[in-house]
Design a protein around this motif. Structure first.
Motif, PDB file in Angstrom:
ATOM      1  N   VAL A 413      76.480  40.259  16.580  1.00  0.00           N
ATOM      2  CA  VAL A 413      75.944  40.724  17.926  1.00  0.00           C
ATOM      3  C   VAL A 413      74.589  41.274  17.677  1.00  0.00           C
ATOM      4  O   VAL A 413      74.447  41.281  18.219  1.00  0.00           O
ATOM      5  N   LEU A 414      74.517  42.011  16.681  1.00  0.00           N
ATOM      6  CA  LEU A 414      73.354  43.164  17.144  1.00  0.00           C
ATOM      7  C   LEU A 414      72.455  41.841  16.983  1.00  0.00           C
ATOM      8  O   LEU A 414      71.213  42.363  17.330  1.00  0.00           O
ATOM      9  N   TYR A 415      72.112  40.553  15.613  1.00  0.00           N
ATOM     10  CA  TYR A 415      71.461  40.153  15.289  1.00  0.00           C
ATOM     11  C   TYR A 415      71.140  39.146  16.570  1.00  0.00           C
ATOM     12  O   TYR A 415      69.741  38.807  17.405  1.00  0.00           O
ATOM     13  N   LEU A 416      71.730  38.982  17.647  1.00  0.00           N
ATOM     14  CA  LEU A 416      72.206  38.145  18.073  1.00  0.00           C
ATOM     15  C   LEU A 416      71.511  38.950  19.793  1.00  0.00           C
ATOM     16  O   LEU A 416      70.493  38.082  20.383  1.00  0.00           O
ATOM     17  N   VAL A 417      71.308  40.289  19.840  1.00  0.00           N
ATOM     18  CA  VAL A 417      71.110  40.551  20.862  1.00  0.00           C
ATOM     19  C   VAL A 417      69.614  40.992  20.911  1.00  0.00           C
ATOM     20  O   VAL A 417      68.983  40.885  21.641  1.00  0.00           O
ATOM     21  N   CYS A 418      69.693  41.539  19.151  1.00  0.00           N
ATOM     22  CA  CYS A 418      68.197  41.876  18.937  1.00  0.00           C
ATOM     23  C   CYS A 418      67.479  39.872  18.978  1.00  0.00           C
ATOM     24  O   CYS A 418      65.700  40.435  19.396  1.00  0.00           O
ATOM     25  N   TYR A 419      67.715  39.089  18.233  1.00  0.00           N
ATOM     26  CA  TYR A 419      66.976  37.907  18.568  1.00  0.00           C
ATOM     27  C   TYR A 419      66.709  37.743  20.169  1.00  0.00           C
ATOM     28  O   TYR A 419      65.901  37.451  20.645  1.00  0.00           O
ATOM     29  N   LEU A 422      63.371  40.128  21.251  1.00  0.00           N
ATOM     30  CA  LEU A 422      63.334  39.520  20.513  1.00  0.00           C
ATOM     31  C   LEU A 422      62.259  38.084  21.314  1.00  0.00           C
ATOM     32  O   LEU A 422      60.920  38.414  21.915  1.00  0.00           O
ATOM     33  N   ALA A 423      63.028  37.871  22.331  1.00  0.00           N
ATOM     34  CA  ALA A 423      62.255  36.160  22.394  1.00  0.00           C
ATOM     35  C   ALA A 423      62.527  36.429  24.218  1.00  0.00           C
ATOM     36  O   ALA A 423      61.384  36.198  25.167  1.00  0.00           O
ATOM     37  N   LEU A 424      62.829  37.187  24.734  1.00  0.00           N
ATOM     38  CA  LEU A 424      62.829  37.938  25.769  1.00  0.00           C
ATOM     39  C   LEU A 424      61.655  38.175  25.919  1.00  0.00           C
ATOM     40  O   LEU A 424      60.456  38.714  26.992  1.00  0.00           O
ATOM     41  N   ALA A 440      61.025  34.190  17.576  1.00  0.00           N
ATOM     42  CA  ALA A 440      62.010  35.351  17.597  1.00  0.00           C
ATOM     43  C   ALA A 440      62.296  34.670  16.496  1.00  0.00           C
ATOM     44  O   ALA A 440      62.860  35.576  15.409  1.00  0.00           O
ATOM     45  N   ALA A 441      62.957  33.293  16.262  1.00  0.00           N
ATOM     46  CA  ALA A 441      63.963  33.110  15.332  1.00  0.00           C
ATOM     47  C   ALA A 441      63.315  33.478  14.294  1.00  0.00           C
ATOM     48  O   ALA A 441      64.136  33.481  13.256  1.00  0.00           O
ATOM     49  N   THR A 442      62.074  33.005  14.075  1.00  0.00           N
ATOM     50  CA  THR A 442      61.278  33.231  12.734  1.00  0.00           C
ATOM     51  C   THR A 442      61.206  34.668  12.374  1.00  0.00           C
ATOM     52  O   THR A 442      60.799  34.256  10.467  1.00  0.00           O
ATOM     53  N   ALA A 443      60.833  35.250  12.868  1.00  0.00           N
ATOM     54  CA  ALA A 443      60.670  36.371  12.764  1.00  0.00           C
ATOM     55  C   ALA A 443      61.385  37.318  12.076  1.00  0.00           C
ATOM     56  O   ALA A 443      61.370  37.990  11.320  1.00  0.00           O
ATOM     57  N   ILE A 444      62.875  36.952  12.797  1.00  0.00           N
ATOM     58  CA  ILE A 444      63.528  37.977  12.648  1.00  0.00           C
ATOM     59  C   ILE A 444      64.890  37.047  11.659  1.00  0.00           C
ATOM     60  O   ILE A 444      65.358  37.948  11.305  1.00  0.00           O
ATOM     61  N   SER A 445      64.782  35.887  11.503  1.00  0.00           N
ATOM     62  CA  SER A 445      64.701  35.381  10.028  1.00  0.00           C
ATOM     63  C   SER A 445      63.337  35.607   9.340  1.00  0.00           C
ATOM     64  O   SER A 445      64.140  34.663   7.835  1.00  0.00           O
ATOM     65  N   ASN A 446      62.831  35.998   9.406  1.00  0.00           N
ATOM     66  CA  ASN A 446      61.983  35.760   8.101  1.00  0.00           C
ATOM     67  C   ASN A 446      61.543  34.910   7.577  1.00  0.00           C
ATOM     68  O   ASN A 446      61.695  34.221   6.629  1.00  0.00           O
ATOM     69  N   VAL A 447      61.433  33.621   8.445  1.00  0.00           N
ATOM     70  CA  VAL A 447      61.449  31.971   7.718  1.00  0.00           C
ATOM     71  C   VAL A 447      59.888  31.561   8.092  1.00  0.00           C
ATOM     72  O   VAL A 447      59.459  30.971   7.192  1.00  0.00           O
TER      73      VAL A 447
END
Length: 497
Positions: A413-419, A422-424, A440-447
């Motif tokens: 839940v927190l992961y989705l909220v943070c994502y 970040l995207a917003l 936002a996805a590539t940052a929080i997932s370190n891709v």
């Protein structure tokens, strides 16, 4: 609030967090970083490039601060409490990133402070996003420093995942605490010995893949640099076009194998070397990793062949490499997969979030959390059919504790909220929808690379506004340290406890 160096003094009745052990460890890390800076300094000196002076001075500044922290905070045997461990986990990565940025800031690249910190944070968190243009002509010292940062970050990630995160009970990581405390499952009686075994495996794999990559035709320098970022699943390359620059099928398969090998828990490798090799395949996480990848590769290979008219074997080669790279969070690319069509974009977007196994150098939500959610959901459905039955969700043939289920759900839940946050935030800074959401996805997932023309595999993060780079840097730190260890520091109750 004033007090001795390394200690916070509070009002009567408030608890005190002694920061001396935290600053002591940060000092040791800075000393290690300073020594590492001398390696690219030597390489630039031999190559006759003036940047060797930048690395030498940066090393001197870093070691001065590091030794100062060590000497002023040494008060006998090191003892870390729970709150100190939380502070250490976040502070150490921030401090190392700031000092690792010094060579980027003052080298011939002439990066701004924002860009230098972004590159350093991307390196130490093994994200792989870059703001540097013209890697083909960059000094060898800078190229090696980028690879070395990711290599150091990779081993730091593994040790943190094995030693600290299970203790802190972050996002279900307490499930793996048995690896160091349960007498029946432990591989050595002390966490320090476990870490030593993991470091030995990490060094061995780096040496092995250096040899493999060199045998595919790359120079020794390129082989060393790419081996370090392959095993660290970091993704920094020595050229702008990443691995696609070499157009070498053998290299693609060798690096694909290296990325996949590093997505497996390193503790299992240590156990395998101790005569328990069967545990590698018995582990549910490893089987889940290979199953998810196999399904994704098959689906996207067929789609790439049918939609884009690519030869099936060529499609398989490109999909295998890039799918493994994205899911493990490495960030290498051999093609601009964001141009393969909507299905490929959706596939790669979701692979960004999945990640590899806990206890590896990979990123993302991690396979075991999806498995725990699936097992819990399956048990819940079974209870609807057999309301009086005793039906337990299991993982690796053991019942899943309720505390782990709650922790995993809270993490997701927190992961989705943070994502979403970040995207917003990126959208508010003027970034288009695809750039903001994939960034936002590539940052929080370190891709590493995102999707689209701006930050996709063929793009770069250099053109983003400075504010966006700071947001992305914070996102990298959040994702790398499993969210809770960073966000808990912003809660006033943490400091009042």
């Amino acid at each position: 609030m004033r007090g001795e160096f390394g200690r916070i003094r509070r009002r009567p009745g408030d608890a005190v967090i002694d920061l001396a052990p935290v600053l002591f460890v940060c000092g040791l890390l800075l000393v290690t970083l300073a020594i590492a800076m001398l390696v690219p300094a030597l390489v630039d000196y031999i190559a006759g490039h003036e940047d060797w002076r930048v690395f030498t001075i940066s090393s001197g500044v870093t070691i001065f601060v590091g030794v100062l922290l060590v000497l002023t905070n040494w008060h006998g045997p090191l003892r870390l409490g729970l709150r100190q461990a939380f502070v250490l986990t976040s502070l150490s990565w921030v401090v190392v990133s700031l000092f690792a940025a010094l060579p980027f800031r003052f080298s011939d690249l002439e990066l701004s402070f924002t860009d230098a910190v972004f590159e350093a944070m991307s390196g130490i968190t093994t994200t792989g996003s870059t703001v540097i243009v013209g890697l083909d002509y960059a000094a060898p010292g800078i190229l090696l420093w980028r690879s070395l940062l990711q290599w150091l970050g990779g081993i730091g990630i593994i040790v943190t995942a094995v030693a600290l995160l299970p203790l802190l009970q972050v996002g279900g990581m307490q499930l793996f605490r048995t690896e160091s405390t349960d007498q029946s499952d432990k591989i050595s009686p002390r966490v320090a010995q476990i870490a030593l075994g993991i470091i030995s495996v990490y060094l061995g794999m780096t040496a092995l893949w250096t040899l493999f990559i060199w045998l595919t035709g790359l120079t020794v320098f390129d082989a060393v640099a790419h081996a370090m970022t392959t095993i660290a699943t970091g993704g920094f390359s020595t050229v702008d076009m990443s691995i696609g620059h070499f157009a070498n099928p053998s290299l693609d398969w060798v690096i694909s194998a290296g990325m996949l090998a590093s997505a497996v828990p390193y503790v299992l490798y240590v156990q395998a070397l101790r005569g328990r090799a069967w545990l590698l395949w018995q582990d549910e996480q490893v089987r889940g990793l290979f199953t998810i990848l196999a399904v994704a590769i098959l689906a996207m290979s067929v789609a790439h062949t049918l939609v884009n008219g690519v030869d099936p074997l060529l499609a398989l080669r490109f999909v295998v490499f890039n799918a493994v790279s994205v899911m493990t969070g490495t960030g290498y690319a051999t093609a601009d997969y964001s141009a393969w069509g909507p299905f490929a974009n959706a596939g790669f977007f979701f692979l960004m979030f999945i990640g590899g196994c806990a206890g590896s150098t990979t990123c993302g939500i991690k396979v075991f959390r999806f498995q725990i959610l699936f097992a819990t959901a399956r048990a819940q459905v079974a209870r609807l059919i057999q309301p009086h039955g005793v039906l337990l969700a299991t993982y690796n043939r053991r019942p899943i504790p309720e505390s782990v289920v709650v922790s995993v759900i809270a993490f997701l839940v927190l992961y989705l909220v943070c994502y979403a946050a970040l995207a917003l935030a990126l959208g508010l800074m003027g970034l288009d929808f695809l750039t903001a959401t994939s960034g936002a996805a590539t940052a929080i997932s370190n891709v590493g690379p995102g999707l689209g023309n701006v930050i996709g595999p063929a793009g770069n993060f250099a053109t983003l506004p400075d504010a966006a780079k700071w947001v992305l840097s914070f996102g990298m730190l959040l994702g790398r340290l499993e969210l809770f260890t960073v966000l808990i520091l912003f809660m006033p109750s943490f400091w009042r406890a």
